[in-house]
Design a protein around this motif. Sequence first.
Motif, PDB file in Angstrom:
ATOM      1  N   ALA A 125      13.860  77.869   3.112  1.00 48.27           N
ATOM      2  CA  ALA A 125      12.542  78.481   3.344  1.00 48.27           C
ATOM      3  C   ALA A 125      12.251  78.600   4.832  1.00 48.27           C
ATOM      4  CB  ALA A 125      11.467  77.648   2.661  1.00 48.27           C
ATOM      5  N   THR A 126      11.600  79.680   5.190  1.00 49.00           N
ATOM      6  CA  THR A 126      11.179  79.881   6.586  1.00 49.00           C
ATOM      7  C   THR A 126       9.750  79.369   6.747  1.00 49.00           C
ATOM      8  OG1 THR A 126      12.552  81.859   6.768  1.00 49.00           O
ATOM      9  CG2 THR A 126      10.809  81.568   8.409  1.00 49.00           C
ATOM     10  N   PRO A 127       9.551  78.360   7.570  1.00 50.40           N
ATOM     11  CA  PRO A 127       8.203  77.811   7.715  1.00 50.40           C
ATOM     12  C   PRO A 127       7.239  78.827   8.324  1.00 50.40           C
ATOM     13  CG  PRO A 127       9.667  76.919   9.393  1.00 50.40           C
ATOM     14  CD  PRO A 127      10.527  77.698   8.441  1.00 50.40           C
ATOM     15  N   THR A 128       6.006  78.810   7.828  1.00 45.66           N
ATOM     16  CA  THR A 128       4.977  79.700   8.369  1.00 45.66           C
ATOM     17  C   THR A 128       4.533  79.186   9.736  1.00 45.66           C
ATOM     18  OG1 THR A 128       4.201  80.175   6.137  1.00 45.66           O
ATOM     19  CG2 THR A 128       2.700  80.706   7.970  1.00 45.66           C
ATOM     20  N   PRO A 129       4.684  80.025  10.783  1.00 52.18           N
ATOM     21  CA  PRO A 129       4.315  79.544  12.125  1.00 52.18           C
ATOM     22  C   PRO A 129       2.818  79.286  12.225  1.00 52.18           C
ATOM     23  CG  PRO A 129       4.774  81.905  12.151  1.00 52.18           C
ATOM     24  CD  PRO A 129       5.149  81.424  10.787  1.00 52.18           C
ATOM     25  N   LEU A 130       2.482  78.274  12.930  1.00 52.53           N
ATOM     26  CA  LEU A 130       1.074  77.934  13.135  1.00 52.53           C
ATOM     27  C   LEU A 130       0.606  78.592  14.430  1.00 52.53           C
ATOM     28  CD1 LEU A 130      -1.314  76.167  12.076  1.00 52.53           C
ATOM     29  CD2 LEU A 130      -0.504  74.376  13.637  1.00 52.53           C
ATOM     30  N   PRO A 131      -0.385  79.517  14.329  1.00 53.09           N
ATOM     31  CA  PRO A 131      -0.858  80.186  15.557  1.00 53.09           C
ATOM     32  C   PRO A 131      -1.531  79.191  16.491  1.00 53.09           C
ATOM     33  CG  PRO A 131      -2.293  80.691  13.706  1.00 53.09           C
ATOM     34  CD  PRO A 131      -1.132  79.955  13.132  1.00 53.09           C
ATOM     35  N   SER A 132      -1.396  79.464  17.742  1.00 48.50           N
ATOM     36  CA  SER A 132      -2.013  78.574  18.732  1.00 48.50           C
ATOM     37  C   SER A 132      -3.514  78.838  18.796  1.00 48.50           C
ATOM     38  CB  SER A 132      -1.388  78.795  20.112  1.00 48.50           C
ATOM     39  OG  SER A 132      -1.529  80.159  20.497  1.00 48.50           O
ATOM     40  N   LEU A 133      -4.240  77.844  19.209  1.00 46.77           N
ATOM     41  CA  LEU A 133      -5.692  77.958  19.338  1.00 46.77           C
ATOM     42  C   LEU A 133      -6.024  78.558  20.710  1.00 46.77           C
ATOM     43  CD1 LEU A 133      -8.420  77.252  17.954  1.00 46.77           C
ATOM     44  CD2 LEU A 133      -8.332  75.065  19.184  1.00 46.77           C
ATOM     45  N   ARG A 134      -6.758  79.670  20.676  1.00 49.24           N
ATOM     46  CA  ARG A 134      -7.060  80.352  21.941  1.00 49.24           C
ATOM     47  C   ARG A 134      -8.038  79.529  22.773  1.00 49.24           C
ATOM     48  NH1 ARG A 134     -11.906  82.953  22.308  1.00 49.24           N
ATOM     49  NH2 ARG A 134     -13.179  83.116  20.420  1.00 49.24           N
ATOM     50  N   PRO A 135      -7.995  79.718  24.089  1.00 44.25           N
ATOM     51  CA  PRO A 135      -8.966  79.022  24.968  1.00 44.25           C
ATOM     52  C   PRO A 135     -10.400  79.427  24.613  1.00 44.25           C
ATOM     53  CG  PRO A 135      -7.150  79.971  26.238  1.00 44.25           C
ATOM     54  CD  PRO A 135      -7.027  80.517  24.842  1.00 44.25           C
ATOM     55  N   ASN A 136     -11.284  78.501  24.780  1.00 44.48           N
ATOM     56  CA  ASN A 136     -12.711  78.746  24.519  1.00 44.48           C
ATOM     57  C   ASN A 136     -12.960  79.158  23.070  1.00 44.48           C
ATOM     58  OD1 ASN A 136     -13.334  78.263  27.299  1.00 44.48           O
ATOM     59  ND2 ASN A 136     -12.724  80.389  27.751  1.00 44.48           N
ATOM     60  N   GLU A 193     -13.380  78.432  14.636  1.00 40.49           N
ATOM     61  CA  GLU A 193     -11.955  78.669  14.869  1.00 40.49           C
ATOM     62  C   GLU A 193     -11.193  77.344  15.012  1.00 40.49           C
ATOM     63  OE1 GLU A 193     -11.880  82.984  17.176  1.00 40.49           O
ATOM     64  OE2 GLU A 193     -12.343  81.152  18.316  1.00 40.49           O
ATOM     65  N   SER A 194     -11.806  76.412  15.722  1.00 36.70           N
ATOM     66  CA  SER A 194     -11.180  75.103  15.909  1.00 36.70           C
ATOM     67  C   SER A 194     -11.042  74.372  14.574  1.00 36.70           C
ATOM     68  CB  SER A 194     -11.999  74.255  16.876  1.00 36.70           C
ATOM     69  OG  SER A 194     -12.043  74.857  18.154  1.00 36.70           O
ATOM     70  N   LEU A 195     -12.057  74.501  13.728  1.00 37.92           N
ATOM     71  CA  LEU A 195     -12.014  73.862  12.410  1.00 37.92           C
ATOM     72  C   LEU A 195     -10.907  74.471  11.545  1.00 37.92           C
ATOM     73  CD1 LEU A 195     -13.290  71.806  10.517  1.00 37.92           C
ATOM     74  CD2 LEU A 195     -14.887  73.582   9.761  1.00 37.92           C
ATOM     75  N   GLU A 196     -10.811  75.816  11.590  1.00 44.49           N
ATOM     76  CA  GLU A 196      -9.774  76.501  10.804  1.00 44.49           C
ATOM     77  C   GLU A 196      -8.371  76.119  11.309  1.00 44.49           C
ATOM     78  OE1 GLU A 196      -7.803  78.948   8.058  1.00 44.49           O
ATOM     79  OE2 GLU A 196      -9.781  78.013   8.101  1.00 44.49           O
ATOM     80  N   PHE A 197      -8.244  76.021  12.602  1.00 48.91           N
ATOM     81  CA  PHE A 197      -6.959  75.631  13.176  1.00 48.91           C
ATOM     82  C   PHE A 197      -6.569  74.224  12.717  1.00 48.91           C
ATOM     83  CE2 PHE A 197      -4.457  73.471  16.428  1.00 48.91           C
ATOM     84  CZ  PHE A 197      -3.383  74.341  16.578  1.00 48.91           C
ATOM     85  N   ALA A 198      -7.524  73.316  12.735  1.00 50.74           N
ATOM     86  CA  ALA A 198      -7.259  71.937  12.316  1.00 50.74           C
ATOM     87  C   ALA A 198      -6.864  71.882  10.835  1.00 50.74           C
ATOM     88  CB  ALA A 198      -8.485  71.078  12.566  1.00 50.74           C
ATOM     89  N   ARG A 199      -7.518  72.710  10.001  1.00 50.75           N
ATOM     90  CA  ARG A 199      -7.195  72.744   8.565  1.00 50.75           C
ATOM     91  C   ARG A 199      -5.764  73.221   8.334  1.00 50.75           C
ATOM     92  NH1 ARG A 199      -6.666  76.112   4.579  1.00 50.75           N
ATOM     93  NH2 ARG A 199      -7.052  77.924   5.912  1.00 50.75           N
ATOM     94  N   ARG A 200      -5.385  74.290   9.037  1.00 55.76           N
ATOM     95  CA  ARG A 200      -4.042  74.848   8.861  1.00 55.76           C
ATOM     96  C   ARG A 200      -2.974  73.899   9.426  1.00 55.76           C
ATOM     97  NH1 ARG A 200      -3.777  81.141  10.383  1.00 55.76           N
ATOM     98  NH2 ARG A 200      -1.670  80.735   9.575  1.00 55.76           N
ATOM     99  N   ALA A 201      -3.299  73.218  10.509  1.00 55.27           N
ATOM    100  CA  ALA A 201      -2.356  72.248  11.070  1.00 55.27           C
ATOM    101  C   ALA A 201      -2.127  71.089  10.092  1.00 55.27           C
ATOM    102  CB  ALA A 201      -2.872  71.727  12.403  1.00 55.27           C
ATOM    103  N   ALA A 202      -3.208  70.658   9.414  1.00 53.58           N
ATOM    104  CA  ALA A 202      -3.090  69.576   8.440  1.00 53.58           C
ATOM    105  C   ALA A 202      -2.250  70.016   7.247  1.00 53.58           C
ATOM    106  CB  ALA A 202      -4.474  69.130   7.989  1.00 53.58           C
ATOM    107  N   GLU A 203      -2.456  71.253   6.782  1.00 53.53           N
ATOM    108  CA  GLU A 203      -1.673  71.783   5.669  1.00 53.53           C
ATOM    109  C   GLU A 203      -0.189  71.874   6.034  1.00 53.53           C
ATOM    110  OE1 GLU A 203      -3.351  75.526   4.622  1.00 53.53           O
ATOM    111  OE2 GLU A 203      -4.905  74.658   3.322  1.00 53.53           O
ATOM    112  N   SER A 204       0.070  72.322   7.267  1.00 53.34           N
ATOM    113  CA  SER A 204       1.459  72.428   7.728  1.00 53.34           C
ATOM    114  C   SER A 204       2.128  71.059   7.787  1.00 53.34           C
ATOM    115  CB  SER A 204       1.493  73.087   9.112  1.00 53.34           C
ATOM    116  OG  SER A 204       2.819  73.190   9.582  1.00 53.34           O
ATOM    117  N   ALA A 205       1.391  70.064   8.254  1.00 55.26           N
ATOM    118  CA  ALA A 205       1.938  68.711   8.331  1.00 55.26           C
ATOM    119  C   ALA A 205       2.193  68.140   6.942  1.00 55.26           C
ATOM    120  CB  ALA A 205       0.985  67.813   9.110  1.00 55.26           C
ATOM    121  N   GLN A 206       1.276  68.414   6.005  1.00 60.29           N
ATOM    122  CA  GLN A 206       1.448  67.941   4.633  1.00 60.29           C
ATOM    123  C   GLN A 206       2.668  68.578   3.978  1.00 60.29           C
ATOM    124  OE1 GLN A 206      -2.310  68.823   2.796  1.00 60.29           O
ATOM    125  NE2 GLN A 206      -3.348  67.051   3.689  1.00 60.29           N
ATOM    126  N   GLN A 207       2.849  69.893   4.239  1.00 61.76           N
ATOM    127  CA  GLN A 207       4.002  70.587   3.671  1.00 61.76           C
ATOM    128  C   GLN A 207       5.310  70.056   4.258  1.00 61.76           C
ATOM    129  OE1 GLN A 207       3.953  72.965   1.100  1.00 61.76           O
ATOM    130  NE2 GLN A 207       6.128  72.403   1.169  1.00 61.76           N
TER     131      GLN A 207
END
Length: 274
Positions: A127-138, A143-157
Amino acid sequence: MTNVTRPLPTGTRAVRIACAGLTALVLTAGTAACSSDGGSGPSAAKADVLTENGYRGLTPGMSKDAALAGGALEPTAISLLGGCTDFTFAGSATDRPAQDASRMAAEAAADAKLKELDAKADQVAGATPTPLPSLRPNASAAESLEFARRAAESAQQAAADTRVIADAAQAQADVMKLREDRDRAFLAQGRVSFGAAGLRELAVPAAARTAAGVGAGSTLAQLKQAYDSHGLALAANGRYRVPVDGKPGWAYEFTVDGEQVSGLALVDPDMKCA
């Protein structure tokens, strides 16, 4: 002095003389019988020598059907572990059941579990892992909350994938342990294993020897003295192997416990079970 003609011996003395002659005749016949193929002379000893051509009519690579037809093996398989089919020698099941249902059930369950987990591990590895987009400045709070959610999902997977791979590795280790237990259980009476291309392992009974006289009961020093100059080496499975002349890919394999040989086999370690 008058010569007296003595009569032939009669009675007890005659019987003794006749018995002496009969005893000599019996001893002569007995000596001939002991040197026949059914006794313990050179011909019988020769039958317990494992050579590059096999043992008791069983030859490297021969088909399972041909081996069973020859009568050297018990007709009921004692193991189907890993896709191979294993048998014992005919007449060797007197001190152990020819088929252990509980052991074979455990082997079947371990094989099924390994197959299932290997398939999952292959999916994970492919399987090709889904890349996690970087969090833009400011970035905004949302957006920060969504980024944290996706990072947690990626870590769990990633953790789940790691568990699948670890479980597959453990299943492989379990099968290897069962294989080692089976092999040691049949060290004394011998075991013959067939894979997809025919006879792949010929583990002989404890009385058998190589032409150099090495077998169960030989010391490690004797093994090395006989085969060090022929390429004897410790294999990855913890057993000693030496290449067999005239049979590319085949080797004599010696199980060694401490300083003593406990098992002898002729094997093609690269022949697959299925």
